[in-house]
Design a protein around this motif. Sequence first.
Motif, PDB file in Angstrom:
ATOM      1  N   ILE A 251       0.853  -1.180   0.000  1.00  0.00           N
ATOM      2  CA  ILE A 251       0.000   0.000   0.000  1.00  0.00           C
ATOM      3  C   ILE A 251       0.892   1.234   0.000  1.00  0.00           C
ATOM      4  CG2 ILE A 251      -1.774   1.294   1.243  1.00  0.00           C
ATOM      5  CD1 ILE A 251      -2.693  -1.412   2.427  1.00  0.00           C
ATOM      6  N   LEU A 252       0.782   2.014  -1.082  1.00  0.00           N
ATOM      7  CA  LEU A 252       1.527   3.268  -1.191  1.00  0.00           C
ATOM      8  C   LEU A 252       0.699   4.383  -0.569  1.00  0.00           C
ATOM      9  CD1 LEU A 252       2.722   2.963  -4.887  1.00  0.00           C
ATOM     10  CD2 LEU A 252       3.938   2.306  -2.811  1.00  0.00           C
ATOM     11  N   GLY A 253       1.358   5.293   0.119  1.00  0.00           N
ATOM     12  CA  GLY A 253       0.637   6.390   0.758  1.00  0.00           C
ATOM     13  C   GLY A 253      -0.208   5.890   1.923  1.00  0.00           C
ATOM     14  N   ALA A 254       0.304   4.907   2.649  1.00  0.00           N
ATOM     15  CA  ALA A 254      -0.466   4.220   3.683  1.00  0.00           C
ATOM     16  C   ALA A 254      -0.919   5.112   4.840  1.00  0.00           C
ATOM     17  CB  ALA A 254       0.338   3.046   4.234  1.00  0.00           C
ATOM     18  N   THR A 255      -0.259   6.241   5.054  1.00  0.00           N
ATOM     19  CA  THR A 255      -0.658   7.109   6.162  1.00  0.00           C
ATOM     20  C   THR A 255      -1.686   8.150   5.751  1.00  0.00           C
ATOM     21  OG1 THR A 255       1.231   8.559   5.787  1.00  0.00           O
ATOM     22  CG2 THR A 255       1.508   6.804   7.419  1.00  0.00           C
ATOM     23  N   GLY A 256      -1.939   8.284   4.461  1.00  0.00           N
ATOM     24  CA  GLY A 256      -2.938   9.237   3.982  1.00  0.00           C
ATOM     25  C   GLY A 256      -4.352   8.688   4.111  1.00  0.00           C
ATOM     26  N   THR A 257      -5.324   9.508   3.801  1.00  0.00           N
ATOM     27  CA  THR A 257      -6.722   9.129   3.964  1.00  0.00           C
ATOM     28  C   THR A 257      -7.083   7.883   3.154  1.00  0.00           C
ATOM     29  OG1 THR A 257      -7.287  11.443   4.350  1.00  0.00           O
ATOM     30  CG2 THR A 257      -9.098   9.968   3.799  1.00  0.00           C
ATOM     31  N   VAL A 258      -6.725   7.857   1.885  1.00  0.00           N
ATOM     32  CA  VAL A 258      -7.055   6.702   1.035  1.00  0.00           C
ATOM     33  C   VAL A 258      -6.242   5.485   1.459  1.00  0.00           C
ATOM     34  CG1 VAL A 258      -7.058   5.814  -1.323  1.00  0.00           C
ATOM     35  CG2 VAL A 258      -7.756   8.167  -0.873  1.00  0.00           C
ATOM     36  N   GLY A 259      -4.964   5.692   1.755  1.00  0.00           N
ATOM     37  CA  GLY A 259      -4.118   4.592   2.213  1.00  0.00           C
ATOM     38  C   GLY A 259      -4.656   3.954   3.485  1.00  0.00           C
ATOM     39  N   GLN A 260      -5.135   4.784   4.401  1.00  0.00           N
ATOM     40  CA  GLN A 260      -5.707   4.263   5.647  1.00  0.00           C
ATOM     41  C   GLN A 260      -6.916   3.377   5.358  1.00  0.00           C
ATOM     42  OE1 GLN A 260      -6.577   7.426   8.400  1.00  0.00           O
ATOM     43  NE2 GLN A 260      -4.593   8.371   8.052  1.00  0.00           N
ATOM     44  N   LYS A 261      -7.723   3.790   4.407  1.00  0.00           N
ATOM     45  CA  LYS A 261      -8.906   3.006   4.036  1.00  0.00           C
ATOM     46  C   LYS A 261      -8.489   1.644   3.481  1.00  0.00           C
ATOM     47  CE  LYS A 261     -13.389   2.745   3.264  1.00  0.00           C
ATOM     48  NZ  LYS A 261     -14.379   2.756   4.320  1.00  0.00           N
ATOM     49  N   PHE A 262      -7.463   1.637   2.624  1.00  0.00           N
ATOM     50  CA  PHE A 262      -6.973   0.372   2.096  1.00  0.00           C
ATOM     51  C   PHE A 262      -6.439  -0.527   3.211  1.00  0.00           C
ATOM     52  CE2 PHE A 262      -6.811   2.306  -2.202  1.00  0.00           C
ATOM     53  CZ  PHE A 262      -7.463   1.301  -2.890  1.00  0.00           C
ATOM     54  N   VAL A 263      -5.694   0.038   4.145  1.00  0.00           N
ATOM     55  CA  VAL A 263      -5.177  -0.745   5.266  1.00  0.00           C
ATOM     56  C   VAL A 263      -6.337  -1.375   6.027  1.00  0.00           C
ATOM     57  CG1 VAL A 263      -4.003  -0.620   7.498  1.00  0.00           C
ATOM     58  CG2 VAL A 263      -3.009   0.517   5.508  1.00  0.00           C
ATOM     59  N   LYS A 264      -7.342  -0.579   6.308  1.00  0.00           N
ATOM     60  CA  LYS A 264      -8.492  -1.080   7.066  1.00  0.00           C
ATOM     61  C   LYS A 264      -9.212  -2.199   6.302  1.00  0.00           C
ATOM     62  CE  LYS A 264     -12.689   0.169   9.420  1.00  0.00           C
ATOM     63  NZ  LYS A 264     -13.879   0.925   9.337  1.00  0.00           N
TER      64      LYS A 264
END
Length: 64
Positions: A8-21
């Motif tokens: 996941i690229l940009g994992a700390t951003g809003t979209v990245g956080q959603k992907f992590v979740k």
Amino acid sequence: MDRIPVSILGATGTVGQKFVKLLDGHPWFEIVALAASEQSAGKPYGEVVRWRRALQYRSRSPGW
């Protein structure tokens, strides 16, 4: 069935956080890498992320 490895690229951003979740603990996918800015390099994910929109993350992967 083997799980599909994902990064996941940009994992700390809003979209990245959603992907992590969405992907954490998913039966088909396995998070193998998280990428963010240089400021976050080498730090645990939970230490650098500022959760947006009341997302809550329960890591099943040690070291995040």
